[in-house]
Write a protein that holds these residues in place. Structure first.
Motif, PDB file in Angstrom:
ATOM      1  N   ILE A 166       0.841  -1.201   0.000  1.00  0.00           N
ATOM      2  CA  ILE A 166       0.000   0.000   0.000  1.00  0.00           C
ATOM      3  C   ILE A 166       0.871   1.242   0.000  1.00  0.00           C
ATOM      4  O   ILE A 166       1.712   1.425   0.894  1.00  0.00           O
ATOM      5  CB  ILE A 166      -0.936   0.033   1.231  1.00  0.00           C
ATOM      6  N   ALA A 167       0.676   2.082  -0.998  1.00  0.00           N
ATOM      7  CA  ALA A 167       1.341   3.383  -1.034  1.00  0.00           C
ATOM      8  C   ALA A 167       0.497   4.375  -0.251  1.00  0.00           C
ATOM      9  O   ALA A 167      -0.631   4.672  -0.643  1.00  0.00           O
ATOM     10  CB  ALA A 167       1.518   3.843  -2.481  1.00  0.00           C
ATOM     11  N   ILE A 168       1.017   4.862   0.855  1.00  0.00           N
ATOM     12  CA  ILE A 168       0.315   5.889   1.641  1.00  0.00           C
ATOM     13  C   ILE A 168       0.858   7.229   1.146  1.00  0.00           C
ATOM     14  O   ILE A 168       1.948   7.660   1.533  1.00  0.00           O
ATOM     15  CB  ILE A 168       0.538   5.699   3.153  1.00  0.00           C
ATOM     16  N   VAL A 169       0.117   7.848   0.265  1.00  0.00           N
ATOM     17  CA  VAL A 169       0.599   9.041  -0.431  1.00  0.00           C
ATOM     18  C   VAL A 169       0.454  10.269   0.454  1.00  0.00           C
ATOM     19  O   VAL A 169      -0.599  10.505   1.061  1.00  0.00           O
ATOM     20  CB  VAL A 169      -0.161   9.236  -1.761  1.00  0.00           C
ATOM     21  N   THR A 170       1.538  11.057   0.511  1.00  0.00           N
ATOM     22  CA  THR A 170       1.560  12.206   1.405  1.00  0.00           C
ATOM     23  C   THR A 170       2.458  13.298   0.838  1.00  0.00           C
ATOM     24  O   THR A 170       2.986  13.188  -0.262  1.00  0.00           O
ATOM     25  CB  THR A 170       2.024  11.766   2.816  1.00  0.00           C
ATOM     26  N   GLY A 171       2.593  14.382   1.605  1.00  0.00           N
ATOM     27  CA  GLY A 171       3.488  15.472   1.198  1.00  0.00           C
ATOM     28  C   GLY A 171       2.780  16.533   0.386  1.00  0.00           C
ATOM     29  O   GLY A 171       1.843  17.173   0.849  1.00  0.00           O
ATOM     30  N   GLY A 172       3.238  16.710  -0.855  1.00  0.00           N
ATOM     31  CA  GLY A 172       2.698  17.763  -1.704  1.00  0.00           C
ATOM     32  C   GLY A 172       3.442  19.071  -1.486  1.00  0.00           C
ATOM     33  O   GLY A 172       4.329  19.185  -0.631  1.00  0.00           O
ATOM     34  N   ASP A 173       3.092  20.075  -2.261  1.00  0.00           N
ATOM     35  CA  ASP A 173       3.786  21.367  -2.205  1.00  0.00           C
ATOM     36  C   ASP A 173       2.926  22.479  -1.622  1.00  0.00           C
ATOM     37  O   ASP A 173       3.306  23.648  -1.659  1.00  0.00           O
ATOM     38  CB  ASP A 173       4.239  21.770  -3.622  1.00  0.00           C
ATOM     39  N   SER A 174       1.766  22.141  -1.087  1.00  0.00           N
ATOM     40  CA  SER A 174       0.864  23.175  -0.571  1.00  0.00           C
ATOM     41  C   SER A 174       1.164  23.473   0.896  1.00  0.00           C
ATOM     42  O   SER A 174       2.043  22.865   1.523  1.00  0.00           O
ATOM     43  CB  SER A 174      -0.590  22.727  -0.722  1.00  0.00           C
ATOM     44  N   SER A 175       0.401  24.388   1.457  1.00  0.00           N
ATOM     45  CA  SER A 175       0.536  24.763   2.876  1.00  0.00           C
ATOM     46  C   SER A 175       0.207  23.595   3.801  1.00  0.00           C
ATOM     47  O   SER A 175       0.544  23.636   4.993  1.00  0.00           O
ATOM     48  CB  SER A 175      -0.415  25.925   3.193  1.00  0.00           C
ATOM     49  N   GLU A 176      -0.430  22.558   3.266  1.00  0.00           N
ATOM     50  CA  GLU A 176      -0.879  21.435   4.095  1.00  0.00           C
ATOM     51  C   GLU A 176       0.125  20.279   4.135  1.00  0.00           C
ATOM     52  O   GLU A 176      -0.187  19.196   4.634  1.00  0.00           O
ATOM     53  CB  GLU A 176      -2.231  20.933   3.590  1.00  0.00           C
ATOM     54  N   HIS A 177       1.343  20.534   3.642  1.00  0.00           N
ATOM     55  CA  HIS A 177       2.370  19.491   3.562  1.00  0.00           C
ATOM     56  C   HIS A 177       2.611  18.798   4.902  1.00  0.00           C
ATOM     57  O   HIS A 177       2.601  17.562   5.005  1.00  0.00           O
ATOM     58  CB  HIS A 177       3.675  20.111   3.034  1.00  0.00           C
ATOM     59  N   ASP A 178       2.838  19.581   5.958  1.00  0.00           N
ATOM     60  CA  ASP A 178       3.184  18.999   7.255  1.00  0.00           C
ATOM     61  C   ASP A 178       2.023  18.216   7.870  1.00  0.00           C
ATOM     62  O   ASP A 178       2.227  17.171   8.498  1.00  0.00           O
ATOM     63  CB  ASP A 178       3.639  20.094   8.221  1.00  0.00           C
ATOM     64  N   ILE A 179       0.805  18.727   7.681  1.00  0.00           N
ATOM     65  CA  ILE A 179      -0.368  18.015   8.186  1.00  0.00           C
ATOM     66  C   ILE A 179      -0.516  16.680   7.461  1.00  0.00           C
ATOM     67  O   ILE A 179      -0.852  15.654   8.068  1.00  0.00           O
ATOM     68  CB  ILE A 179      -1.646  18.860   8.005  1.00  0.00           C
ATOM     69  N   SER A 180      -0.239  16.686   6.160  1.00  0.00           N
ATOM     70  CA  SER A 180      -0.310  15.444   5.374  1.00  0.00           C
ATOM     71  C   SER A 180       0.661  14.398   5.917  1.00  0.00           C
ATOM     72  O   SER A 180       0.314  13.213   6.020  1.00  0.00           O
ATOM     73  CB  SER A 180       0.007  15.731   3.900  1.00  0.00           C
ATOM     74  N   LEU A 181       1.873  14.826   6.267  1.00  0.00           N
ATOM     75  CA  LEU A 181       2.866  13.883   6.806  1.00  0.00           C
ATOM     76  C   LEU A 181       2.379  13.267   8.115  1.00  0.00           C
ATOM     77  O   LEU A 181       2.532  12.061   8.348  1.00  0.00           O
ATOM     78  CB  LEU A 181       4.204  14.590   7.026  1.00  0.00           C
ATOM     79  N   LYS A 182       1.772  14.082   8.971  1.00  0.00           N
ATOM     80  CA  LYS A 182       1.232  13.561  10.240  1.00  0.00           C
ATOM     81  C   LYS A 182       0.121  12.544   9.991  1.00  0.00           C
ATOM     82  O   LYS A 182       0.073  11.491  10.632  1.00  0.00           O
ATOM     83  CB  LYS A 182       0.703  14.716  11.093  1.00  0.00           C
TER      84      LYS A 182
END
Length: 321
Positions: free
Chosen positions: A4-20
Motif C-alpha cells: 500500500i502506497a500511503i501518499v503524502t506530502g505535496g507542495d501546498s501549505s498542508e504538507h506537514d499536516i499530510s505527513l502527520k
C-alpha cells in the motif's frame, strides 16, 4: 500481502499536516493484510521513504527498486491534503496505470476542491449553502463586494484547505488585507456570507454495503472561526457526539449520507456544517480529511466504538475506481 502506497506530502501549505496523517495511517495499517509504504510527493517527483531514506519512484509504472528488486504497489491510500490529491490531478495519473485508490475520483475531486463550484453543485442538488461570490481580480473595487455580500463575511482561497488564508471580515477596513492573504494561497478567492450558529463536522464512509454517518462533532473555538490554530494547536473545544438534540443530529447525518451519494464521494469524507436557526448549511466537503491525533475523524470513529484499523481495511477493500 498487498503493498500500500500511503501518499503524502505535496507542495501546498498542508504538507506537514499530510505527513502527520500518513504516519498515523501507517502506524495503524493492518500488517496481517498490508505492507504500508510512505510515498512522498514533492515538486512533481515521487519517492518512497524506507528507513528515512528516499528512493525515487519510476513514474512510468509507479514502481521502485529496493534491495535490487523491483517492487510495485497494489493500492493507494490517500493521505495528502491539498494538491495534487484533493484536486484530482493524482487520480488521473493513477487511473492511467489502473491503480486503485481510497479517495474520490478526479472528476469529483475537481469539483469538491473548488469551493465555489462545489457550493453551486450542492445548491443545484437541493442542499443549503451560504451565499457566495467568486473573485479572480486582486484589484477589484471592494465596494462592489460589500454591495453583493453584506458584512460580516468570510474571505477564503477558493482552492485550499486546513483554513489556510481564511479571514473573517467584520469591517470594511479589514477587506484589503483579507483579500491579499487569500490570494497568497489561490488565484481565485471566494467571498462567503458569514453564518451564525453551531459548527458541526460530519464524518461519512462506505462500508461495502451501505453509507455510514459517524457521530457528529460540535466545534467550539475562542477564535473568530475554526482556523488552523483551532484545528491543530488546541485552540478549540470539540464535543463528540455534538450537544444537539436527536432530531437535528439525525437530520444532519441523513443529509451527509445524501451528499455522499449524490456527489458520488468515496472513502472517508468529512462534511462541515453551520447549524443556523436549526437548518444545516454545508460550508465544505473535505474528501481527504485529517487523520492526525488532533483530527476530527479519529474522534468520531472512537465515539462510534469502531476500530480505526477496520475502517481503513474497509476503505482499502472498496477502492475500485
Amino acid at each position: 500481502m498487498e503493498n500500500i502506497a500511503i501518499v503524502t506530502g505535496g507542495d501546498s501549505s498542508e504538507h506537514d499536516i499530510s505527513l502527520k496523517s500518513a504516519n498515523n495511517i501507517k502506524a495503524i495499517l493492518d500488517d496481517s493484510k498490508y505492507k504500508g509504504f510512505l510515498v512522498l510527493i514533492k515538486e512533481n517527483n515521487l519517492y518512497v521513504v524506507i528507513n528515512k531514506k528516499k528512493i525515487e519512484i519510476d513514474k512510468s509504472d509507479f514502481s521502485f527498486i529496493y534491495q535490487k528488486r523491483k517492487k510495485y504497489f497494489n493500492k493507494v491510500f490517500m493521505a495528502l491534503h491539498g494538491p495534487p490529491a484533493e484536486n484530482g490531478v493524482l487520480q488521473k495519473y493513477l487511473d492511467k496505470l489502473n491503480i486503485e485508490y481510497s479517495a474520490c475520483n478526479s472528476e469529483v475531486s475537481e469539483v469538491t476542491f473548488n469551493k465555489y463550484e462545489c457550493n453551486k453543485k450542492l445548491k443545484k442538488l437541493g442542499f443549503l449553502c451560504s451565499k457566495s461570490i467568486l473573485i479572480n481580480n486582486k484589484n477589484i473595487n471592494t465596494e462592489n463586494i460589500i454591495e453583493k455580500i453584506p458584512l460580516p463575511f468570510f474571505v477564503k482561497p477558493n482552492t485550499c484547505g486546513s483554513s489556510f488564508g481564511v479571514s473573517k471580515v467584520k469591517f470594511k477596513k479589514q477587506l484589503k488585507k483579507a483579500l491579499d492573504t487569500a490570494f497568497n494561497h489561490s488565484n481565485e478567492v471566494i467571498i462567503e456570507k458569514a453564518l451564525s450558529g453551531i459548527e458541526i463536522g460530519s464524518g461519512v464512509f462506505f462500508d461495502g454495503k451501505k453509507i455510514i454517518a459517524l457521530p457528529l462533532t460540535e466545534i467550539k473555538t475562542k477564535n473568530d472561526f475554526f482556523d488552523f490554530a483551532a484545528k491543530y494547536n488546541g485552540e478549540s473545544e470539540e464535543y463528540t457526539p455534538a450537544r444537539i438534540n436527536n432530531e437535528i443530529t439525525q437530520s444532519i447525518k441523513n443529509t451527509s449520507i445524501e451528499v455522499y451519494k449524490k456527489m458520488k464521494l468515496k472513502g472517508i469524507c468529512r462534511i462541515d456544517y453551520i447549524l443556523e436557526n436549526h437548518k444545516p448549511y454545508i460550508i465544505e466537503i473535505n474528501t481527504i480529511p485529517g487523520f492526525t491525533n488532533e483530527s476530527i475523524i479519529p474522534q468520531q470513529i472512537q465515539a462510534a466504538n469502531l476500530d480505526f484499523k477496520e475502517i481503513i481495511n474497509l476503505c482499502l477493500a472498496n477502492t475500485k475506481n
